[in-house]
Design a protein around this motif. Structure first.
Motif, PDB file in Angstrom:
ATOM      1  N   PHE A  26       0.840  -1.209   0.000  1.00  8.06           N
ATOM      2  CA  PHE A  26       0.000   0.000   0.000  1.00  8.06           C
ATOM      3  C   PHE A  26       0.872   1.256   0.000  1.00  8.06           C
ATOM      4  O   PHE A  26       0.546   2.243  -0.653  1.00  8.06           O
ATOM      5  CB  PHE A  26      -0.935   0.039   1.206  1.00  8.06           C
ATOM      6  N   VAL A  27       1.983   1.220   0.744  1.00  2.58           N
ATOM      7  CA  VAL A  27       2.908   2.356   0.765  1.00  2.58           C
ATOM      8  C   VAL A  27       3.388   2.646  -0.655  1.00  2.58           C
ATOM      9  O   VAL A  27       3.314   3.786  -1.135  1.00  2.58           O
ATOM     10  CB  VAL A  27       4.125   2.088   1.692  1.00  2.58           C
ATOM     11  N   TYR A  28       3.882   1.618  -1.316  1.00  6.66           N
ATOM     12  CA  TYR A  28       4.419   1.802  -2.666  1.00  6.66           C
ATOM     13  C   TYR A  28       3.325   2.162  -3.662  1.00  6.66           C
ATOM     14  O   TYR A  28       3.542   2.968  -4.561  1.00  6.66           O
ATOM     15  CB  TYR A  28       5.157   0.548  -3.122  1.00  6.66           C
ATOM     16  N   HIS A  29       2.151   1.572  -3.487  1.00  8.77           N
ATOM     17  CA  HIS A  29       1.027   1.863  -4.378  1.00  8.77           C
ATOM     18  C   HIS A  29       0.620   3.328  -4.235  1.00  8.77           C
ATOM     19  O   HIS A  29       0.377   4.010  -5.237  1.00  8.77           O
ATOM     20  CB  HIS A  29      -0.143   0.936  -4.046  1.00  8.77           C
ATOM     21  N   ALA A  30       0.553   3.812  -2.999  1.00  8.21           N
ATOM     22  CA  ALA A  30       0.182   5.210  -2.761  1.00  8.21           C
ATOM     23  C   ALA A  30       1.216   6.162  -3.344  1.00  8.21           C
ATOM     24  O   ALA A  30       0.882   7.294  -3.707  1.00  8.21           O
ATOM     25  CB  ALA A  30       0.005   5.462  -1.261  1.00  8.21           C
ATOM     26  N   GLU A  45      -1.510  -6.982  -4.742  1.00  9.64           N
ATOM     27  CA  GLU A  45      -2.314  -6.866  -3.517  1.00  9.64           C
ATOM     28  C   GLU A  45      -3.432  -7.909  -3.499  1.00  9.64           C
ATOM     29  O   GLU A  45      -3.647  -8.575  -2.482  1.00  9.64           O
ATOM     30  CB  GLU A  45      -2.882  -5.451  -3.412  1.00  9.64           C
ATOM     31  N   ARG A  46      -4.113  -8.051  -4.626  1.00 12.63           N
ATOM     32  CA  ARG A  46      -5.217  -9.013  -4.710  1.00 12.63           C
ATOM     33  C   ARG A  46      -4.720 -10.437  -4.502  1.00 12.63           C
ATOM     34  O   ARG A  46      -5.301 -11.204  -3.719  1.00 12.63           O
ATOM     35  CB  ARG A  46      -5.925  -8.903  -6.058  1.00 12.63           C
ATOM     36  N   LYS A  47      -3.634 -10.794  -5.171  1.00 20.10           N
ATOM     37  CA  LYS A  47      -3.106 -12.156  -5.051  1.00 20.10           C
ATOM     38  C   LYS A  47      -2.596 -12.443  -3.643  1.00 20.10           C
ATOM     39  O   LYS A  47      -2.788 -13.547  -3.114  1.00 20.10           O
ATOM     40  CB  LYS A  47      -2.011 -12.397  -6.083  1.00 20.10           C
ATOM     41  N   LEU A  48      -1.939 -11.479  -3.040  1.00 22.57           N
ATOM     42  CA  LEU A  48      -1.444 -11.665  -1.674  1.00 22.57           C
ATOM     43  C   LEU A  48      -2.606 -11.838  -0.705  1.00 22.57           C
ATOM     44  O   LEU A  48      -2.599 -12.755   0.127  1.00 22.57           O
ATOM     45  CB  LEU A  48      -0.574 -10.472  -1.258  1.00 22.57           C
ATOM     46  N   PHE A  96      -9.313  -7.731   7.830  1.00 22.27           N
ATOM     47  CA  PHE A  96     -10.438  -7.424   6.956  1.00 22.27           C
ATOM     48  C   PHE A  96     -10.419  -5.963   6.499  1.00 22.27           C
ATOM     49  O   PHE A  96     -10.885  -5.659   5.398  1.00 22.27           O
ATOM     50  CB  PHE A  96     -11.760  -7.806   7.620  1.00 22.27           C
ATOM     51  N   TYR A  97      -9.852  -5.079   7.304  1.00 23.53           N
ATOM     52  CA  TYR A  97      -9.680  -3.699   6.854  1.00 23.53           C
ATOM     53  C   TYR A  97      -8.665  -3.649   5.707  1.00 23.53           C
ATOM     54  O   TYR A  97      -8.840  -2.873   4.756  1.00 23.53           O
ATOM     55  CB  TYR A  97      -9.251  -2.785   8.007  1.00 23.53           C
ATOM     56  N   CYS A  98      -7.633  -4.487   5.783  1.00 19.21           N
ATOM     57  CA  CYS A  98      -6.691  -4.587   4.663  1.00 19.21           C
ATOM     58  C   CYS A  98      -7.419  -5.028   3.404  1.00 19.21           C
ATOM     59  O   CYS A  98      -7.156  -4.524   2.305  1.00 19.21           O
ATOM     60  CB  CYS A  98      -5.565  -5.569   4.986  1.00 19.21           C
ATOM     61  N   GLY A  99      -8.350  -5.971   3.531  1.00 19.72           N
ATOM     62  CA  GLY A  99      -9.147  -6.400   2.387  1.00 19.72           C
ATOM     63  C   GLY A  99      -9.969  -5.249   1.827  1.00 19.72           C
ATOM     64  O   GLY A  99     -10.095  -5.102   0.601  1.00 19.72           O
ATOM     65  N   HIS A 100     -10.509  -4.421   2.717  1.00 20.76           N
ATOM     66  CA  HIS A 100     -11.233  -3.224   2.282  1.00 20.76           C
ATOM     67  C   HIS A 100     -10.301  -2.296   1.500  1.00 20.76           C
ATOM     68  O   HIS A 100     -10.672  -1.771   0.442  1.00 20.76           O
ATOM     69  CB  HIS A 100     -11.824  -2.510   3.498  1.00 20.76           C
ATOM     70  N   LEU A 101      -9.088  -2.122   1.997  1.00 21.62           N
ATOM     71  CA  LEU A 101      -8.125  -1.245   1.325  1.00 21.62           C
ATOM     72  C   LEU A 101      -7.700  -1.803  -0.033  1.00 21.62           C
ATOM     73  O   LEU A 101      -7.467  -1.030  -0.970  1.00 21.62           O
ATOM     74  CB  LEU A 101      -6.907  -1.005   2.220  1.00 21.62           C
ATOM     75  N   VAL A 102      -7.623  -3.124  -0.153  1.00 21.62           N
ATOM     76  CA  VAL A 102      -7.329  -3.723  -1.458  1.00 21.62           C
ATOM     77  C   VAL A 102      -8.397  -3.287  -2.458  1.00 21.62           C
ATOM     78  O   VAL A 102      -8.088  -2.900  -3.597  1.00 21.62           O
ATOM     79  CB  VAL A 102      -7.253  -5.270  -1.362  1.00 21.62           C
ATOM     80  N   ARG A 103      -9.655  -3.307  -2.029  1.00 22.60           N
ATOM     81  CA  ARG A 103     -10.751  -2.889  -2.926  1.00 22.60           C
ATOM     82  C   ARG A 103     -10.706  -1.386  -3.206  1.00 22.60           C
ATOM     83  O   ARG A 103     -10.978  -0.949  -4.332  1.00 22.60           O
ATOM     84  CB  ARG A 103     -12.092  -3.300  -2.326  1.00 22.60           C
ATOM     85  N   VAL A 104     -10.339  -0.586  -2.195  1.00 23.76           N
ATOM     86  CA  VAL A 104     -10.219   0.866  -2.400  1.00 23.76           C
ATOM     87  C   VAL A 104      -9.155   1.159  -3.455  1.00 23.76           C
ATOM     88  O   VAL A 104      -9.385   1.947  -4.385  1.00 23.76           O
ATOM     89  CB  VAL A 104      -9.892   1.587  -1.071  1.00 23.76           C
ATOM     90  N   PHE A 105      -8.004   0.529  -3.338  1.00 21.59           N
ATOM     91  CA  PHE A 105      -6.941   0.724  -4.327  1.00 21.59           C
ATOM     92  C   PHE A 105      -7.366   0.184  -5.692  1.00 21.59           C
ATOM     93  O   PHE A 105      -7.091   0.799  -6.718  1.00 21.59           O
ATOM     94  CB  PHE A 105      -5.643   0.050  -3.877  1.00 21.59           C
ATOM     95  N   ARG A 106      -8.035  -0.974  -5.698  1.00 20.41           N
ATOM     96  CA  ARG A 106      -8.498  -1.555  -6.964  1.00 20.41           C
ATOM     97  C   ARG A 106      -9.393  -0.573  -7.733  1.00 20.41           C
ATOM     98  O   ARG A 106      -9.313  -0.447  -8.943  1.00 20.41           O
ATOM     99  CB  ARG A 106      -9.283  -2.843  -6.685  1.00 20.41           C
ATOM    100  N   ASP A 107     -10.237   0.142  -6.974  1.00 21.18           N
ATOM    101  CA  ASP A 107     -11.189   1.077  -7.578  1.00 21.18           C
ATOM    102  C   ASP A 107     -10.609   2.486  -7.733  1.00 21.18           C
ATOM    103  O   ASP A 107     -11.356   3.432  -8.009  1.00 21.18           O
ATOM    104  CB  ASP A 107     -12.465   1.132  -6.739  1.00 21.18           C
ATOM    105  N   ASP A 108      -9.300   2.618  -7.531  1.00 23.87           N
ATOM    106  CA  ASP A 108      -8.603   3.907  -7.624  1.00 23.87           C
ATOM    107  C   ASP A 108      -9.204   4.958  -6.698  1.00 23.87           C
ATOM    108  O   ASP A 108      -9.277   6.136  -7.029  1.00 23.87           O
ATOM    109  CB  ASP A 108      -8.596   4.423  -9.076  1.00 23.87           C
TER     110      ASP A 108
END
Length: 140
Positions: A26-30, A45-48, A96-108
């Protein structure tokens, strides 16, 4: 019982590997500024999360419940165990919050800076240190 304990420890290690690495992604993605990098981080992120973290978390919880079933009365009387359970519940919320963040990043939709994720990345470290001390030392 020792086999169950061994596999529980292995599952915990795998789960924590993901809990440590995903927020670092997430750090690098941001920080990423080009579309190619952002798309690559989305895949990683999704695969991990789906391929390593979810199965490891499920195995950790299932094996932990199996261990608990060997002596529930003893565990329920131990103060350290109650503290450990609180930390495990907090880790599940974090997971599960990390899972939420995966979706937030996925949706830009990320609105947070890399600095937030650097701090966010430290939470499982504190939980791990606390849980290991509780389980090994059994301070109360």
């Amino acid at each position: 019982m020792l086999w169950v304990k061994a596999f529980h420890i292995i599952a915990v290690i795998c789960w924590f590997a993901g809990l440590f690495y995903l927020p670092r992604l997430f750090v690098y993605h941001a920080m990423s500024e080009d579309a190619v990098s952002r798309e690559r981080f989305k895949i990683m992120e999704r695969k991990l999360y789906r391929g390593i973290m979810m199965p490891s978390m499920i195995a950790t919880v299932a094996l932990g419940l199996w261990l608990f079933s060997y002596a529930p009365e003893a565990y329920l009387q131990a103060g350290w165990f109650h503290a450990k359970l609180v930390l495990v519940v907090l880790l599940l919320i974090y997971h599960f919050y990390c899972g939420h963040l995966v979706r937030v990043f996925r949706d830009d939709g990320n609105q947070r800076s890399h600095v937030f994720y650097r701090w966010f990345n430290e939470m499982p470290v504190l939980a791990l240190i606390s849980i290991v001390i509780l389980v090994v030392v059994k301070p109360f």
